[in-house]
Scaffold this motif. Sequence first.
Motif, mmCIF file in Angstrom:
data_model
loop_
_atom_site.group_PDB
_atom_site.id
_atom_site.type_symbol
_atom_site.label_atom_id
_atom_site.label_comp_id
_atom_site.label_asym_id
_atom_site.label_seq_id
_atom_site.Cartn_x
_atom_site.Cartn_y
_atom_site.Cartn_z
ATOM 1 N N MET A 1 1.221 5.284 1.232
ATOM 2 C CA MET A 1 0.766 6.154 2.307
ATOM 3 C C MET A 1 1.286 7.567 2.091
ATOM 4 O O MET A 1 2.410 7.761 1.613
ATOM 5 C CB MET A 1 1.253 5.651 3.664
ATOM 6 N N THR B 1 2.743 0.596 7.833
ATOM 7 C CA THR B 1 1.786 1.119 8.807
ATOM 8 C C THR B 1 2.212 0.936 10.257
ATOM 9 O O THR B 1 1.571 1.486 11.154
ATOM 10 C CB THR B 1 0.413 0.448 8.618
ATOM 11 N N TYR C 1 -4.210 6.561 2.423
ATOM 12 C CA TYR C 1 -3.677 5.322 1.867
ATOM 13 C C TYR C 1 -4.335 5.047 0.520
ATOM 14 O O TYR C 1 -5.497 5.391 0.294
ATOM 15 C CB TYR C 1 -3.977 4.129 2.788
ATOM 16 N N SER C 2 -3.585 4.387 -0.357
ATOM 17 C CA SER C 2 -4.116 3.919 -1.624
ATOM 18 C C SER C 2 -3.696 2.470 -1.803
ATOM 19 O O SER C 2 -2.520 2.135 -1.608
ATOM 20 C CB SER C 2 -3.578 4.764 -2.782
ATOM 21 N N MET C 3 -4.658 1.610 -2.142
ATOM 22 C CA MET C 3 -4.398 0.177 -2.233
ATOM 23 C C MET C 3 -5.022 -0.404 -3.497
ATOM 24 O O MET C 3 -6.146 -0.066 -3.847
ATOM 25 C CB MET C 3 -4.971 -0.533 -1.008
ATOM 26 N N GLN D 1 3.303 -4.977 4.603
ATOM 27 C CA GLN D 1 2.385 -3.915 4.989
ATOM 28 C C GLN D 1 2.749 -3.353 6.356
ATOM 29 O O GLN D 1 2.586 -2.164 6.625
ATOM 30 C CB GLN D 1 0.946 -4.443 5.021
ATOM 31 N N LYS E 1 0.827 -1.197 0.000
ATOM 32 C CA LYS E 1 0.000 0.000 0.000
ATOM 33 C C LYS E 1 0.865 1.252 0.000
ATOM 34 O O LYS E 1 2.014 1.245 0.445
ATOM 35 C CB LYS E 1 -0.945 0.014 1.198
#
Length: 334
Positions: A56, A264, A67-69, A260, A54
């Motif tokens: 961020m 995060t 966030y972009s996933m 991930q 992802k």
Amino acid sequence: MNAMTLEVLNPPASILVLGKQLLNDIDYRPADVLASVEGSYRALANGVSDNPRKLMSQPPEKHSVAYSMLGRDGGRQTVGFKTSYKYDPQHSRDLQKYYTTLLLFDDNTGMPVALMDGSLVGSLRTPAVSALIARAAAPQARTALIVGTGTQGRMAAPFLLCALPGIERVIVHGHYDEGIVAVRENLKRFYPEREIEVSADLAASAAQADIVLGVAGAGAAESVQHASLKRGALAILVGYGVHADVLHGADYRIATSAQQMQVTGTDLVGADGKLPAIDAELPDILLGRKPARLDDGQTVFAYNSGMVVTDIALGRTLAESARAKGLGQEVSLW
């Protein structure tokens, strides 16, 4: 190539748009959600799905985070794009603004499926993942402690009980009366015969718990520390409420995705600025490739950061349910 040929090659496409209020009208069972989420992890571990790292974005003062996933669920042949934006000045519940969307496409037909508010998907997917971790790493658990009474805290108990029917006590620690009431009411929705216990002392409650689930918000004043955990406990961190020293002091460490976690979990780094190595990822655990712990006496830390393939699989299920019930609006965007 003339205009008529172009029109045939690119037929008009509409998409089902589902707002937050409409999604709340969709019926679901925790067991079905667990099955959908577990299926997505198994497909990923088998190599038929894709879950890139992802992205961020956060300003220096950290008053917001975005966030972009992107992912592809091979089990449901669905491609999805998820966005998440939280504006959270001073970590205030009153000032917080949170928006998340999920855009789905059918990878068999190439047609759009739905554009939906992502909050329901996230609120169901995350506790389902925690429950899958608990089922694997603490199958004999009898007492669970939930730290936090926000959205995740309210959804946690039904999924834990669905995955682990042997749990006898559910303890909830929170500082908002309305949150405690909401946790109790949501549990009664699925398990009317069950009750919660309200914790007055976090450390004392943690000492009794086989499972500690940290789902508090960023402004949480308390967190469970390693010294408070009983021997062999499982601590699962979703938001806040489990101290970083649990990660560093654990005998065994699990993540939904180690990659991930590097994005995060930066607030959990040690004095050296690094995160400890992860022993096993959830997809491998579900397929039996890695154990969820090495022995019953180990303290296990699990980091539940969420993976977009689970949102895609569950989002596809909810979108089809909504369409069957006539919910949502068909909108022509292309």
